[in-house]
Design a protein around this motif. Structure first.
Motif: not given
Ligand SMILES: [Ca+2]
Ligand SMILES: [Ca+2]
Length: 388
Positions: A178-201
């Protein structure tokens, strides 16, 4: 009587007839309306009555789910002393056995049903009487939340386990396709999830942004990263790059419960309840070198539901023997230690059907051992509760 008088009388009776026909017509239509209205009113009353009954029945079903989750631990703790067995949670457990089966209010059917499922809980007369009071049918589904990857375990610390687990999830065949077909780079999204919840800015370098808030400032409705744990899985939709399709594909493998309390707390995955498909993605050698053993083991578990591993000690051996995991493997190195054999967090979906009405309640509970000295008086507490 003259002809004129006769004609006049005829006209009068004609008018009287027309009037009476009109009155009858009005009465008929009025009565029909009344019948129709009372029928509609009656149906509304029945629907509203059934709706309330269904809601209470769903609450009863939720309580049954809670009872089974708690009773299961009590049974485990009792056998721990007698049989020297550690408590485990697997699909062979009390809470998993009733999943998805419609339960009726007939005590005899209920008893037969318990017998077939080999559930040894006594059906007392009081319980039978209470069961008979329940209208309609209900269904309970209990899921172990520790069978899923917890995205909240990025709130503190480096979150290397959550990141590695999410990367492995995105390597599953269907997800990767699915990710390949939609040309989605998933790893940066994982890091954005981390940034969303982590307590630093500070933005993670791999999030592809210079600041945590950058992706959200550009939106019409400006907002900033939460810097706190997710309250629900649906909140993922606020993270840059996450969308409805990704949510549909990935969220069945994810959870936000329990919430990480300190950086020393690591996510926990119950080896006994993680779906076979996800384990296959976490340990790719399972489908290569270990293919035969891995499939045979799961066929065996399907026939006789029980635990893959019954103690922490057994986990490393199972990972090596059934999944051909090499403990030095670079990819799985970051999550080999997150496995456990039990859980304390469960999702209960309770649905009741009465007449034409269906009501559902979804809750997540944390199971706990009452301890008055620590002011823990209940055997479970709610982490989430929603009426559907
Ligand atoms: Ca942050
Ligand atoms: Ca950050």
């Amino acid at each position: 009587m003259s002809d004129n008088q006769l004609q006049h009388n005829k006209n009068e009776s004609g008018i009287a007839l027309i009037i009476s026909i009109m009155i009858i017509a009005v009465i008929v239509s009025f009565t029909t309306d009344l019948i129709l209205k009372s029928q509609v009113d009656f149906e509304l009353v029945v629907a509203s009555r059934d709706n309330i009954r269904a809601e209470f029945a769903a609450e009863s079903a939720l309580n049954l789910g809670k009872f089974l989750v708690v009773a299961d631990l009590a049974v485990d703790l009792a056998s721990k002393q007698q049989l020297k067995k550690e408590p485990v949670d697997s699909s062979g457990d009390l809470w998993a056995k009733i999943n998805g089966f419609p339960i009726s209010n007939d005590p005899k059917t209920f008893k037969d049903y318990l017998q077939v499922l080999k559930i040894a809980i006594p059906v007392t007369d009081k319980f039978s009487a209470q069961l008979r009071e329940l209208p309609g049918e209900f269904q309970v589904e209990v899921e172990d939340e520790s069978s899923k990857i917890n995205v909240n375990f990025a709130a503190q610390g480096f979150a290397k386990e959550m990141i590695a687990l999410m990367n492995a999830l995105s390597s599953c065949p269907a997800e990767q396709e699915y990710l390949k077909e939609k040309n989605i780079e998933f790893e940066p999204i994982i890091y954005r999830i981390k940034d969303w919840v982590d307590d630093n800015v500070r933005a993670e370098a791999k999030s592809n942004y210079g600041s945590e808030d950058d992706p959200y400032i550009k939106n019409d409705e400006k907002y900033s990263a939460k810097n706190a744990p997710f309250d629900s899985l649906d909140e993922l939709m606020l993270v840059d790059g996450w969308n409805e399709e990704l949510h549909t594909i990935f969220s069945p493998y994810l959870t936000v419960f329990p919430i990480q309390k300190s950086s020393s707390e690591k996510p926990q995955l119950n080896l006994n309840t993680v779906p076979k498909a996800l384990l296959g993605c976490l340990f790719p050698a399972a489908k290569l070198e270990c293919n035969k053993k891995y499939h045979e083991k799961f066929i065996e578990l399907e026939e006789e539901p029980s635990a893959l591993a019954t103690s922490k000690k057994e986990i490393a051996g199972i990972l090596k023997d059934v999944f051909c995991n090499n403990s030095k493997d670079e990819k799985s190195k970051n999550y080999q230690k997150v496995f456990t054999t039990r859980s304390n967090t469960f999702r209960i979906k309770a649905t009741a059907e009465v007449g034409s009405q269906t009501r559902s309640i979804e809750a997540v509970i944390s199971r706990q051992i009452p301890n008055p000295s620590k002011k823990i008086t209940n055997s479970s507490k709610y982490l989430y509760w929603k009426k559907i």
